[in-house]
Design a protein around this motif. Structure first.
Motif, mmCIF file in Angstrom:
data_model
loop_
_atom_site.group_PDB
_atom_site.id
_atom_site.type_symbol
_atom_site.label_atom_id
_atom_site.label_comp_id
_atom_site.label_asym_id
_atom_site.label_seq_id
_atom_site.Cartn_x
_atom_site.Cartn_y
_atom_site.Cartn_z
ATOM 1 N N ALA A 832 37.788 49.872 55.041
ATOM 2 C CA ALA A 832 37.537 49.601 53.625
ATOM 3 C C ALA A 832 38.286 48.353 53.178
ATOM 4 N N ALA A 833 39.500 48.162 53.723
ATOM 5 C CA ALA A 833 40.263 46.960 53.389
ATOM 6 C C ALA A 833 39.538 45.708 53.872
ATOM 7 N N ARG A 834 38.992 45.751 55.103
ATOM 8 C CA ARG A 834 38.248 44.597 55.620
ATOM 9 C C ARG A 834 37.022 44.307 54.758
ATOM 10 N N LYS A 835 36.320 45.354 54.398
ATOM 11 C CA LYS A 835 35.142 45.171 53.551
ATOM 12 C C LYS A 835 35.533 44.561 52.204
ATOM 13 N N GLN A 836 36.648 45.063 51.659
ATOM 14 C CA GLN A 836 37.116 44.544 50.370
ATOM 15 C C GLN A 836 37.465 43.060 50.467
ATOM 16 N N VAL A 837 38.117 42.652 51.553
ATOM 17 C CA VAL A 837 38.482 41.251 51.710
ATOM 18 C C VAL A 837 37.235 40.379 51.839
ATOM 19 N N ARG A 838 36.212 40.870 52.551
ATOM 20 C CA ARG A 838 34.973 40.094 52.661
ATOM 21 C C ARG A 838 34.336 39.895 51.283
ATOM 22 N N LEU A 839 34.333 40.949 50.490
ATOM 23 C CA LEU A 839 33.788 40.834 49.135
ATOM 24 C C LEU A 839 34.613 39.855 48.303
ATOM 25 N N GLN A 840 35.929 39.915 48.483
ATOM 26 C CA GLN A 840 36.803 39.034 47.723
ATOM 27 C C GLN A 840 36.569 37.567 48.093
ATOM 28 N N THR A 841 36.394 37.312 49.388
ATOM 29 C CA THR A 841 36.139 35.944 49.834
ATOM 30 C C THR A 841 34.841 35.422 49.228
ATOM 31 N N ALA A 842 33.808 36.235 49.280
ATOM 32 C CA ALA A 842 32.520 35.822 48.717
ATOM 33 C C ALA A 842 32.641 35.593 47.212
ATOM 34 N N ARG A 843 33.406 36.445 46.541
ATOM 35 C CA ARG A 843 33.574 36.295 45.091
ATOM 36 C C ARG A 843 34.309 34.989 44.767
ATOM 37 N N MET A 844 35.347 34.675 45.539
ATOM 38 C CA MET A 844 36.083 33.431 45.293
ATOM 39 C C MET A 844 35.206 32.217 45.559
ATOM 40 N N GLU A 845 34.355 32.295 46.586
ATOM 41 C CA GLU A 845 33.450 31.171 46.872
ATOM 42 C C GLU A 845 32.490 30.946 45.711
ATOM 43 N N ARG A 846 32.006 32.039 45.120
ATOM 44 C CA ARG A 846 31.109 31.896 43.969
ATOM 45 C C ARG A 846 31.861 31.376 42.757
ATOM 46 N N LYS A 847 33.077 31.817 42.594
ATOM 47 C CA LYS A 847 33.839 31.502 41.387
ATOM 48 C C LYS A 847 34.331 30.064 41.355
ATOM 49 N N ASP A 848 34.885 29.588 42.485
ATOM 50 C CA ASP A 848 35.550 28.293 42.449
ATOM 51 C C ASP A 848 35.525 27.670 43.839
ATOM 52 N N GLN A 849 34.446 26.953 44.144
ATOM 53 C CA GLN A 849 34.309 26.339 45.465
ATOM 54 C C GLN A 849 35.398 25.313 45.734
ATOM 55 N N SER A 850 35.999 24.750 44.691
ATOM 56 C CA SER A 850 37.015 23.720 44.895
ATOM 57 C C SER A 850 38.323 24.294 45.427
ATOM 58 N N ARG A 851 38.512 25.610 45.302
ATOM 59 C CA ARG A 851 39.772 26.205 45.750
ATOM 60 C C ARG A 851 39.688 26.608 47.217
ATOM 61 N N ASP A 853 41.907 26.318 49.406
ATOM 62 C CA ASP A 853 43.122 27.000 49.857
ATOM 63 C C ASP A 853 43.034 28.502 49.647
ATOM 64 N N LEU A 854 42.498 28.916 48.505
ATOM 65 C CA LEU A 854 42.395 30.350 48.224
ATOM 66 C C LEU A 854 41.292 31.003 49.051
ATOM 67 N N ILE A 855 40.185 30.295 49.209
ATOM 68 C CA ILE A 855 39.097 30.837 50.019
ATOM 69 C C ILE A 855 39.569 31.053 51.454
ATOM 70 N N LEU A 856 40.290 30.084 51.992
ATOM 71 C CA LEU A 856 40.781 30.224 53.361
ATOM 72 C C LEU A 856 41.880 31.265 53.467
ATOM 73 N N ASP A 857 42.639 31.429 52.419
ATOM 74 C CA ASP A 857 43.643 32.494 52.434
ATOM 75 C C ASP A 857 42.968 33.850 52.609
ATOM 76 N N SER A 858 41.848 34.058 51.924
ATOM 77 C CA SER A 858 41.083 35.300 52.102
ATOM 78 C C SER A 858 40.522 35.395 53.520
ATOM 79 N N VAL A 859 40.032 34.270 54.036
ATOM 80 C CA VAL A 859 39.505 34.257 55.404
ATOM 81 C C VAL A 859 40.589 34.679 56.394
ATOM 82 N N PHE A 860 41.782 34.152 56.244
ATOM 83 C CA PHE A 860 42.858 34.455 57.188
ATOM 84 C C PHE A 860 43.329 35.906 57.050
ATOM 85 N N ARG A 861 43.230 36.456 55.844
ATOM 86 C CA ARG A 861 43.559 37.887 55.687
ATOM 87 C C ARG A 861 42.518 38.748 56.390
ATOM 88 N N GLU A 862 41.262 38.327 56.323
ATOM 89 C CA GLU A 862 40.218 39.069 57.033
ATOM 90 C C GLU A 862 40.434 38.986 58.539
#
Length: 985
Positions: A832-851, A853-862
């Motif tokens: 469930a944690a992995r699924k949540q992180v995938r959703l979070q990464t996708a949400r951040m990509e939709r929200k702010d493509q310029s970030r 650093d944050l998108i990759l932080d989610s990727v590395f947590r996954e």
């Protein structure tokens, strides 16, 4: 456009009567006496609902009800609705949230409250509840600008409820969202209306020059020269979008701006833009009012859900407070008087029968022979004239602690007295007690004294007060609650409290007349210069002539100290040499003024020679001409690094920022130097205070994909990220509500005993009501819920509310996302944690493509979670997908390459991964030919890949990369010299 869609919905709805039907038949079927229940298993005459829906249609002004309002029976229905429209609201249950809804889709919705067969009116309320809950779930997506998913979510509900009586209203809402989806395509079809507009984008300001390929083409300043860059309208902030929509509306008499605001739930803003009285404006106004009514009903349900949750946690005082607020704010609402009536009665009974909260321990009177004077009992009564006597007793107790060093005892007495005051009376009185602790002079002074002792440390104060002069200063400080609160609000855990207090005491002795008036300035100087700051005379060319005093044990170097800085700004203010008034500023603001690590001569020069209006201080940055020879050849054109030399000789971005920030500080304006990494290397810009509660943190922050900048905290020396600066300067923190919220959290910090958790929760929730954007209060609340081991669904629901509150702070959203994944992992559900992180990464990509650093932080947590699960194939897939989506950016590629390589080394796949990285870099990054900065960034990546190839023994790849890097270096040097010609003129 919206009106035609809604009209179509009404005309084609299967729930409406056939226009060909006779009026008499319609009247008979529309009679309220013949209306039947709509629950499964019971027959229903559709015409009763048709009459009801016709009235709803007439109320929202759809223009089709005129065919049906002629008959008396319909008029009777309208009369009934006018008297009892509150019954058309809701009760408790809701369908499952559609897939893709962001805020905790697993959160259970309270079960429906049973509806007696004999009360069909309750069915109307229950159907309203079903619809409102579906609307609320979908509107959360709309509030974030994801209108397509919001409409799709509500369409899924409508599809599953084909005969639901609220379906027409939901279809109208879907139509509004679908229409709002077309707002920006319509905007792009009117380029003439927006060309020339200046908009904040990519952390800088761009000027729109044209529209092409569905993108807005902006022109902006880059590190060297002006560049054009395409911008997707959906990626713009509200501050950028709204003015563009208003320009288009003014040019073509459209209603794009209000339609867009309403679709995101900003109903007051949308209505404020509907000033015209045209039919289209009237129609949109009625639609907005309908959506606003749905949103209000959703807020009532959310409040009732919170009451249910508080009851389940046995936080009865909190439950009572929330319930009273809901009842007072919505008198007579059908949700409260019908659907939830039985539940409210049961909740009231539970609250009334709850055991009394544990009373706080009253401060024990001093024992015979004990010199401690004791504390007053805080009755918190407004009917008794208390204050001076209690304050004198508090002062005596503090003086006793200063004289004896028994600060721990005094702290324990303060803690007991305040807890006892908060627990006075029945627990329904406790919220009022908390308010009075903050409002009344004596208990508030006690709270500030307790905060001060806790922040400073009893041992530090005992040692500090051994000196009579220090003791006198502390005794003064502890009887001035506002000054003490200003210190408590500013002090940080990293501060050297003893040294700062000593510096303040020196200032306090030096200037008795300004002890109170300039206390904030004294606090700032003491915290920044808790130890004097050394100044290298060789850098500034000041030698022994500097006004800054010389330290005998510092090897002859110069120092800027607290007393000297205090005197400088005090005297400058007296002469009118500042653009601000220090006595009106908070210590945290002045920290960013007094900290300049320069001789006083530099500050005096800046006051005389750098003259801009405060709001226009950004011009100081561009005032320094850019020197390519300094950027590319390392030229040092200065005889000494002074502001005068920088102005005369010019410089690069670091010099521009330094000049702008130091000259601002000299003139009393809070400012900071900010730096970050972009696609063409490092860059420096600056931020400053435009006015009270208004900051500009992006002057010189060009459009070069800088993900996040940072600066140095002048008070503690720690690195501050941009999001922390944004939080620090957020106007929400300067409100009375936020001040009260911080006071409540200060009280929470005293409630260390688990037996006081109910009171702590009550205070924390009150803090959030006073300041919903108090991040600390949210983290405390979620911590309490975790300690109580509430179901994951409930914890995630609160976390989702927190994320919605801070949605404009991408970095905070990321921190919230991390907490969610950690919570799920700790609860024993790593998948469930992995699924949540995938959703979070996708949400951040939709929200702010310029970030990136944050998108990759989610990727590395996954990646970490997949690695913990032993899923090597998933790790490889995640890294390669990241290279595909974010590897095209220099900063993104470097971060991915480093993480990918470190993982590969641990798993014996390093050689293959290095080959993969080299190939990916070559595919996505063409070698630059005419930009020396881009060449430098490119060479840095080549050097990194060369090092990886050498480490893995890939000789052929290593030599190839070395040759490429050397050739590019030669071209870069040649180009740099060419562009640097004449730079010294």
């Amino acid at each position: 456009m919206i009106g035609s869609i809604l009209l179509s919905v009404v005309k084609t709805s299967p729930l409406l009567p056939d226009p060909a039907t006779s009026p008499a038949a319609d009247a008979d079927r529309g009679s309220p006496q013949n209306s039947e229940d709509v629950r499964p298993g019971r027959k229903k005459k559709a015409s009763g609902w048709r009459g009801f829906l016709l009235i709803v249609a007439s109320l929202v002004g759809l223009g089709v009800a005129a065919n049906y309002l002629a008959h008396d029976e319909v008029a009777k229905i309208a009369s009934l609705m006018a008297r009892g429209v509150a019954a058309i609201t809701e009760s408790g249950a809701a369908p499952a949230a559609p897939d893709g809804i962001e805020h905790a889709p697993d959160v259970p919705i309270p079960a429906p409250i049973p509806v007696p067969e004999s009360e069909p009116a309750l069915d109307l309320v229950q159907t309203r509840i079903d619809a409102v809950r579906a609307f609320d779930e979908a509107s959360r997506l709309g509030a974030r600008g994801d209108l397509a998913r919001a409409a799709a979510a509500l369409e899924a509900w409508v599809g599953a409820h084909a005969s639901h009586p609220e379906r027409p209203g939901m279809e109208r809402q879907i139509a509004r969202w679908r229409a709002a989806e077309q707002v920006f395509p319509q905007l792009l079809r009117q380029p003439a209306a927006i060309v020339g507009a200046r908009i904040p984008v990519r952390n800088t300001t761009g000027v729109i020059v044209r529209v092409a390929d569905g993108k807005i083409i902006c022109q902006g300043q880059a590190q060297f020269g002006v560049v054009e860059f395409p911008v997707d309208p959906s990626s713009l902030s509200e501050a950028a979008r709204l003015p563009l929509l208003q320009r288009a509306d003014a040019a073509s008499q459209t209603l794009l701006a209000p339609a867009w605001l309403a679709a995101q739930g900003n109903f007051p803003g949308a209505l404020s833009l509907l000033r015209a009285d045209s039919p289209a404006s009237q129609e949109m106004r009625r639609g907005i009012e309908e959506a606003e009514a749905l949103a209000k009903d959703a807020r009532i349900l959310a409040a009732l859900d919170e009451v249910r949750s508080a009851i389940a946690r046995q936080a009865f005082a909190d439950a009572a407070l929330r319930l009273d607020e809901a009842m007072a704010a919505n008198p007579g609402h059908a949700f409260l008087t019908k659907a939830y009536a039985a539940a409210i009665t049961a909740w009231r009974a539970q609250i009334a029968s709850a055991p009394a909260a544990a009373a706080g321990t009253l401060p024990a009177p001093p024992a015979p022979g004990d010199s401690y004077p004791g504390l007053p009992v805080f009755t918190l009564s407004t009917a008794v004239a208390v204050g001076s006597a209690d304050e004198k007793r508090l002062a005596l107790a503090a003086q006793w602690a200063a004289a004896t060093g028994e600060w721990s005892r005094h702290f324990a007495a303060l803690q007991s007295a305040l807890i006892a005051a908060a627990n006075q009376g029945p627990f329904l009185q406790h919220p009022q007690n908390l308010d009075r602790i903050l409002e009344q002079a004596s208990p508030r002074l006690a709270l500030e004294q307790a905060r001060f002792i806790k922040a400073s440390g009893a041992g530090v104060l005992a040692e500090f007060c051994q000196e009579p002069a220090n003791r006198e200063f502390i005794n003064w400080l502890l009887i001035h609650p506002k000054i003490l609160a200003a210190l408590n609000d500013t002090i940080q855990p990293q501060d050297k409290v003893r040294d700062a207090l000593l510096q303040w005491r020196v200032i306090w002795n030096d200037d008795p007349d300004n002890r109170e008036k300039l206390a904030s300035l004294a606090i700032a100087c003491a915290l920044v210069f808790d130890n004097p700051v050394r100044i290298n005379p060789e850098v500034f060319g000041t030698g022994a002539q500097s006004e800054a005093r010389t330290s005998a044990n510092a090897g002859g170097s110069l120092e800027a100290g607290a007393l000297d800085r205090f005197r400088f700004y005090r005297d400058s203010a007296k002469k009118g040499a500042l653009r601000t008034v220090p006595s009106e500023m908070a210590p945290w603001e002045l920290v960013w003024v007094v900290d300049a690590p320069v001789p006083e001569s530099e500050l005096v020069w800046a006051q005389k020679h750098v003259n801009y209006a405060r709001r226009s201080w950004s011009e100081a940055y561009g005032h320094i001409r850019y020197r390519m020879d300094r950027a590319t050849q390392g030229t040092n054109p200065y005889q000494a690094y002074t502001l005068a030399e920088i102005e005369k000789q010019g410089g690069i971005c670091g010099d521009q920022s330094y000049f702008a920030a130091m000259s601002a500080k000299a003139n009393g304006i809070p400012a900071m130097i900010i730096s970050g990494q972009g696609d063409r290397g490092g860059h420096v810009w600056f931020g400053y205070s435009l006015g009270r509660n208004e900051w500009n943190l992006t002057t010189g922050r060009y459009a070069d994909n800088y993900a996040a900048g940072s600066t140095r905290d002048p008070q503690t020396g720690r690195v501050l990220k941009e999001f922390e600066l944004r939080q620090l300067t957020d106007p929400a923190r300067r409100t009375s509500g936020y001040e009260k919220s911080e006071g409540l959290l200060a009280f929470v910090s005293l409630l260390t005993d688990p037996s006081q958790r109910v009171l702590a929760t009550l205070a924390c929730d009150a803090a959030l009501r006073d300041a919903p954007k108090n991040y600390k209060a949210w983290t405390i609340k979620l911590g309490y819920l975790a300690d109580a081991r509430v179901p994951s669904a409930e914890w995630l629901r609160e976390s989702a509310r927190m994320r919605a509150t801070f949605r404009e702070f991408s970095d905070l959203v990321q921190e919230i996302d991390k907490r969610e994944a950690d919570y799920l992992a700790a609860s024993g559900d790593p998948e469930a944690a992995r699924k949540q992180v995938r959703l979070q990464t996708a949400r951040m990509e939709r929200k702010d493509q310029s970030r990136t650093d944050l998108i990759l932080d989610s990727v590395f947590r996954e990646v970490d979670l997949a690695e913990q699960a032993g899923d090597t194939a998933a790790v490889t897939r995640i890294f390669r997908e990241a290279l595909r989506t974010k590897g095209g950016e220099m900063t993104g590629f470097r971060a991915i390459a480093d993480h990918y390589y470190e993982w590969a080394k641990k798993h014996g796949e390093a050689p293959e991964v290095v080959r993969d990285l080299i190939s990916s870099f070559d595919r996505t990054h063409p070698e630059p030919t005419d930009d020396v900065f881009a060449m430098g960034a490119y060479r840095a990546i080549l050097a990194r890949l060369t090092a990886l190839a050498a480490e893995q023994g890939l000789d052929r790849q290593q030599h190839t990369l070395e040759r490429r890097e050397a050739k590019l270096g030669e071209r870069q040097d040649k180009l740099g010299k060419s562009q640097s010609k004449g730079a010294d003129r």
